[in-house]
Design a protein around this motif. Structure first.
Motif, PDB file in Angstrom:
ATOM      1  N   ARG A  30       0.704  -1.240  -0.184  1.00 56.34           N
ATOM      2  CA  ARG A  30       0.041  -0.078   0.032  1.00 56.34           C
ATOM      3  C   ARG A  30       0.980   1.169   0.024  1.00 56.34           C
ATOM      4  O   ARG A  30       0.673   2.104  -0.729  1.00 56.34           O
ATOM      5  N   HIS A  31       1.896   1.207   0.858  1.00 55.34           N
ATOM      6  CA  HIS A  31       2.694   2.482   0.998  1.00 55.34           C
ATOM      7  C   HIS A  31       4.228   2.437   0.371  1.00 55.34           C
ATOM      8  O   HIS A  31       4.997   3.305   0.437  1.00 55.34           O
ATOM      9  N   SER A  32       4.381   1.065  -0.099  1.00 56.77           N
ATOM     10  CA  SER A  32       5.707   0.947  -0.466  1.00 56.77           C
ATOM     11  C   SER A  32       6.277   2.136  -1.739  1.00 56.77           C
ATOM     12  O   SER A  32       7.506   2.569  -1.502  1.00 56.77           O
ATOM     13  N   ALA A  33       5.592   2.221  -2.535  1.00 64.94           N
ATOM     14  CA  ALA A  33       6.005   2.893  -3.676  1.00 64.94           C
ATOM     15  C   ALA A  33       6.163   4.513  -3.188  1.00 64.94           C
ATOM     16  O   ALA A  33       7.068   5.394  -3.724  1.00 64.94           O
ATOM     17  N   LYS A  34       5.625   5.102  -2.202  1.00 69.07           N
ATOM     18  CA  LYS A  34       5.589   6.170  -1.530  1.00 69.07           C
ATOM     19  C   LYS A  34       6.872   6.399  -0.631  1.00 69.07           C
ATOM     20  O   LYS A  34       7.436   7.581  -0.705  1.00 69.07           O
ATOM     21  N   TYR A  35       7.427   5.365  -0.033  1.00 71.64           N
ATOM     22  CA  TYR A  35       8.477   5.677   0.953  1.00 71.64           C
ATOM     23  C   TYR A  35       9.675   5.007   0.111  1.00 71.64           C
ATOM     24  O   TYR A  35      10.847   5.327   0.968  1.00 71.64           O
ATOM     25  N   ILE A  79      12.089  -6.232   7.990  1.00 66.42           N
ATOM     26  CA  ILE A  79      11.721  -7.451   7.919  1.00 66.42           C
ATOM     27  C   ILE A  79      10.745  -7.741   8.839  1.00 66.42           C
ATOM     28  O   ILE A  79       9.715  -8.457   8.548  1.00 66.42           O
ATOM     29  N   ASP A  80      10.958  -7.156  10.103  1.00 61.98           N
ATOM     30  CA  ASP A  80       9.971  -7.651  11.086  1.00 61.98           C
ATOM     31  C   ASP A  80       8.518  -6.950  10.488  1.00 61.98           C
ATOM     32  O   ASP A  80       7.548  -7.420  10.993  1.00 61.98           O
ATOM     33  N   THR A  81       8.618  -5.590  10.062  1.00 62.05           N
ATOM     34  CA  THR A  81       7.253  -5.218   9.606  1.00 62.05           C
ATOM     35  C   THR A  81       6.653  -6.026   8.513  1.00 62.05           C
ATOM     36  O   THR A  81       5.165  -6.083   8.522  1.00 62.05           O
ATOM     37  N   ALA A  93       6.568   1.862   8.302  1.00 55.82           N
ATOM     38  CA  ALA A  93       5.876   1.063   9.211  1.00 55.82           C
ATOM     39  C   ALA A  93       4.679   1.882   9.869  1.00 55.82           C
ATOM     40  O   ALA A  93       3.772   1.136  10.657  1.00 55.82           O
ATOM     41  N   ALA A  94       5.201   3.082  10.416  1.00 52.60           N
ATOM     42  CA  ALA A  94       4.069   3.928  10.910  1.00 52.60           C
ATOM     43  C   ALA A  94       2.823   3.999  10.405  1.00 52.60           C
ATOM     44  O   ALA A  94       1.804   3.947  10.958  1.00 52.60           O
ATOM     45  N   GLY A 110      17.137   6.645   4.279  1.00 49.94           N
ATOM     46  CA  GLY A 110      16.798   7.528   5.541  1.00 49.94           C
ATOM     47  C   GLY A 110      16.121   6.880   6.595  1.00 49.94           C
ATOM     48  O   GLY A 110      16.088   5.690   7.067  1.00 49.94           O
ATOM     49  N   SER A 111      14.936   7.651   6.992  1.00 47.67           N
ATOM     50  CA  SER A 111      13.847   7.312   7.827  1.00 47.67           C
ATOM     51  C   SER A 111      12.734   6.659   7.062  1.00 47.67           C
ATOM     52  O   SER A 111      11.718   6.348   7.870  1.00 47.67           O
ATOM     53  N   ALA A 112      12.914   6.101   5.919  1.00 49.06           N
ATOM     54  CA  ALA A 112      11.845   5.538   5.073  1.00 49.06           C
ATOM     55  C   ALA A 112      11.161   4.426   5.858  1.00 49.06           C
ATOM     56  O   ALA A 112       9.842   4.491   5.895  1.00 49.06           O
ATOM     57  N   VAL A 113      11.769   3.438   6.185  1.00 47.09           N
ATOM     58  CA  VAL A 113      11.272   2.242   7.189  1.00 47.09           C
ATOM     59  C   VAL A 113      10.491   2.605   8.282  1.00 47.09           C
ATOM     60  O   VAL A 113       9.404   2.142   8.294  1.00 47.09           O
TER      61      VAL A 113
END
Length: 579
Positions: free
Chosen positions: A52-57, A478-480, A129-130, A122-125
């Motif tokens: 859902r949000h992979s392409a965004k981040y 990976i945990d997400t 996840a958030a 950066g802080s994309a992960v």
């Protein structure tokens, strides 16, 4: 080019930068594809937000494999219990390629490189996840009323067996040892489904993590919170509720959280006197899994806290077991009945069950890489000098307690004779002098301990005691995906349970794992724009009935395979389905 690399032209074009957007997903008719039953989890994975949000981040440089290919492969690998990227070496790459609509899956080195590129952005992960956590909380809020959201919080100690760094020691309850480890604090929903986790290389304790990290995040992210007007109108209404174990017990925390209208609930920590058994009444309690049990419950109001500034009236609900033990639960959920308080607290075991199941099935504690990171200088750690003095104080107090015990146990026996009395008095006097000397020694050590700060910034830590923390970005990524996979599996389990008899409900997860590993036929139809997944029959007719029900429910979702216009149709081999 390697095993099963049949799409030579596209691979050559990708190698020279002439394949923008990556390889196109194309399915061909295949029979008996190994472990292709895992495709039945695809609608649930997508519904849980895997892409859902992979392409965004995230973004990958142009190449043969796309971002969607990598995410799908990782999600399906986890569900099929391929517990690490390294284990992919022992899987047939061509079979995985058929599942992905490609000629083959990436080799281990390529997959590691892709994960590194994804997690180094950066802080994309953390942001990705958030965003997923907010989606899951929003979905939960649709089923609850205002102020009805409940979250379970618990710490999970992850033991480190490597030798690259000397992490602080933590007590590991499951091993009953103090081991070098790091602590993850997990926030789960009542049925055990995880939402997010917070890693603590230097663990300040649950109370500090709740105050400084978990509660501020929930205050911002929890949807459907009551308005200030609603809170003012109903003095018993809370914004949301936190349930945790005894580690978080603190009357001061209860009061601080209730000032924000956040309810807390945990087991009572201090020793308490038993209540009369006449106060307990048998009560029917419906658990989260739908079963009904009979518990003996009682309730009182209790004032907790020693200091007036920390005192707070809480509800104490006790459960009487068959053996006569009373388990006390205290909390600030003022607007619910005692049954819900008991169910919420004792239902906390769903989170422990998640740790046990995910640790065994998804290898939750496995390291993803061996990279290290520096600990921020502002992080507070226990002062090693204070810890050394504290250990000495404990040891000397134990010696003092033994001497006092010897003094109390020394009595005059037998006939009272002059020699015996003199010897008795002499021993008593010697012990008394030793006790006085020991008290002075303990007092001096306590004074030295008071002169030392209990915690100091990491920057002031002596060089010999410094350490690096484990890199957590790849692990968090990976945990997400593991969280998403677990939630997807749980969704399928709920569907399977609709056709499983009550006394076989616990078999639903085993059945799901069996389905994932079952062979299937893949039948694409470009004209009808469908991809039919024909899964082979299972071991028993009872399982086949549940499988057919699952196929019908998943087909009804009308899910398209990512990257294509092919609508997924599921059926058991030999089963006729009306399109």
């Amino acid at each position: 080019m390697g095993v099963a690399t049949t799409n030579v032209l596209d691979r050559v074009m990708a190698s020279v930068g002439l394949l923008p957007g990556g390889v196109a997903v194309r399915f061909e008719r295949c029979e008996d594809v190994s472990q292709a039953g895992v495709l039945l989890a695809l609608p649930a994975l997508l519904a849980c937000g895997l892409l859902r949000h992979s392409a965004k981040y995230f973004h990958l440089p142009e190449g043969y494999y796309t971002l969607g290919n990598i995410f799908l492969l990782l999600g399906l690998m986890i569900l099929n219990r391929v517990k690490s990227v390294e284990e992919l070496r022992r899987s047939a790459p061509g079979e995985w390629g058929k599942v992905l609509g490609l000629d083959r899956c990436p080799v281990v080195e390529t997959l590691r490189e892709k994960i590194k590129l994804i997690t180094n952005s950066g802080s994309a992960v953390e942001q990705w996840a958030a965003a997923l956590a907010q989606d899951w909380m929003q979905a939960e809020s649709l089923e609850q009323g205002v102020g009805g959201l409940l979250y379970l919080v618990d710490g999970h100690v992850r033991v480190y067996h490597g030798s690259q760094t000397k992490l602080p020691r933590h007590y590991v309850a499951r091993q009953r040892l103090c081991c070098r480890a790091t602590t993850d604090y997990w926030v789960n929903q009542p049925e055990g489904s995880p939402i997010f986790k917070i890693n603590q290389a230097v663990d300040p304790g649950m109370i500090a993590v709740l105050r400084e990290q978990i509660v501020p995040r929930l205050e911002t992210d929890v949807p459907n919170q009551p308005t200030p007007e609603q809170l003012k109108a109903d003095p018993k209404l809370c914004r949301f509720t936190l349930v945790f174990d005894r580690e978080g017990y603190s009357p001061a925390l209860f009061r601080e959280m209730w000032d924000k209208r956040i309810a807390c609930q945990t087991y009572r920590k201090q020793p308490y006197e038993p209540w009369p058994t006449e106060e307990f009444t048998e009560t029917q309690v419906r658990l989260k899994n739908g079963t009904t049990v009979t518990w003996k419950l009682a309730e009182r109001g209790v004032l907790l806290g020693v200091k007036e500034s920390e005192q707070i009236w809480v509800r104490e609900v006790r459960k009487l077991t068959e053996r006569g033990h009373q388990t006390a639960v205290v909390g600030t959920q003022y607007g619910v009945d005692q049954v819900q308080i008991a169910r919420d607290q004792f239902g906390r075991w769903s989170q422990e069950n998640f740790f046990h199941y995910a640790g065994r099935s998804f290898d939750l504690d496995r390291l993803i890489d061996y990279q290290l990171e520096s600990v921020p200088d502002t992080v507070e750690v226990v002062n090693p000098h204070w810890r050394q003095l504290d250990s000495q104080v404990r040891g000397q107090r134990a010696v003092l307690a033994r001497k006092k015990g010897d003094f109390a146990a020394l009595i005059l026996k037998g006939e009272i004779e002059t020699d015996a009395v003199e010897e008795f008095l002499s021993r008593k006097q010697a012990l008394q002098e030793e006790i006085q000397q020991q008290e002075v020694r303990v007092a001096e050590l306590k004074k030295q301990r008071r002169e030392q700060d209990r915690k100091i910034p990491f920057s002031k830590l002596p060089e010999a005691d410094r350490f690096d923390q484990l890199s957590h970005r790849s692990k968090h990524f990976i945990d997400t995906i593991k969280i998403t996979a677990y939630r997807a599996e749980t969704a399928l389990v709920h569907i399977l349970r609709e056709k499983i008899q009550a006394h076989h409900q616990d078999d639903a997860r085993s059945l799901a794992r069996q389905i994932f590993k079952t062979e299937a036929n893949l039948i694409p139809d470009p004209q009808a724009k469908t991809l039919t997944v024909e899964i082979h029959g299972l071991s028993t007719p009872r399982d086949d009935v549940a499988l057919e029900h699952l196929c019908a429910e998943l087909t009804a979702t009308e899910t398209n395979y990512p990257g294509t216009e092919l609508r997924l149709i599921y059926r058991k081999v030999g089963q006729k389905v009306s399109l």
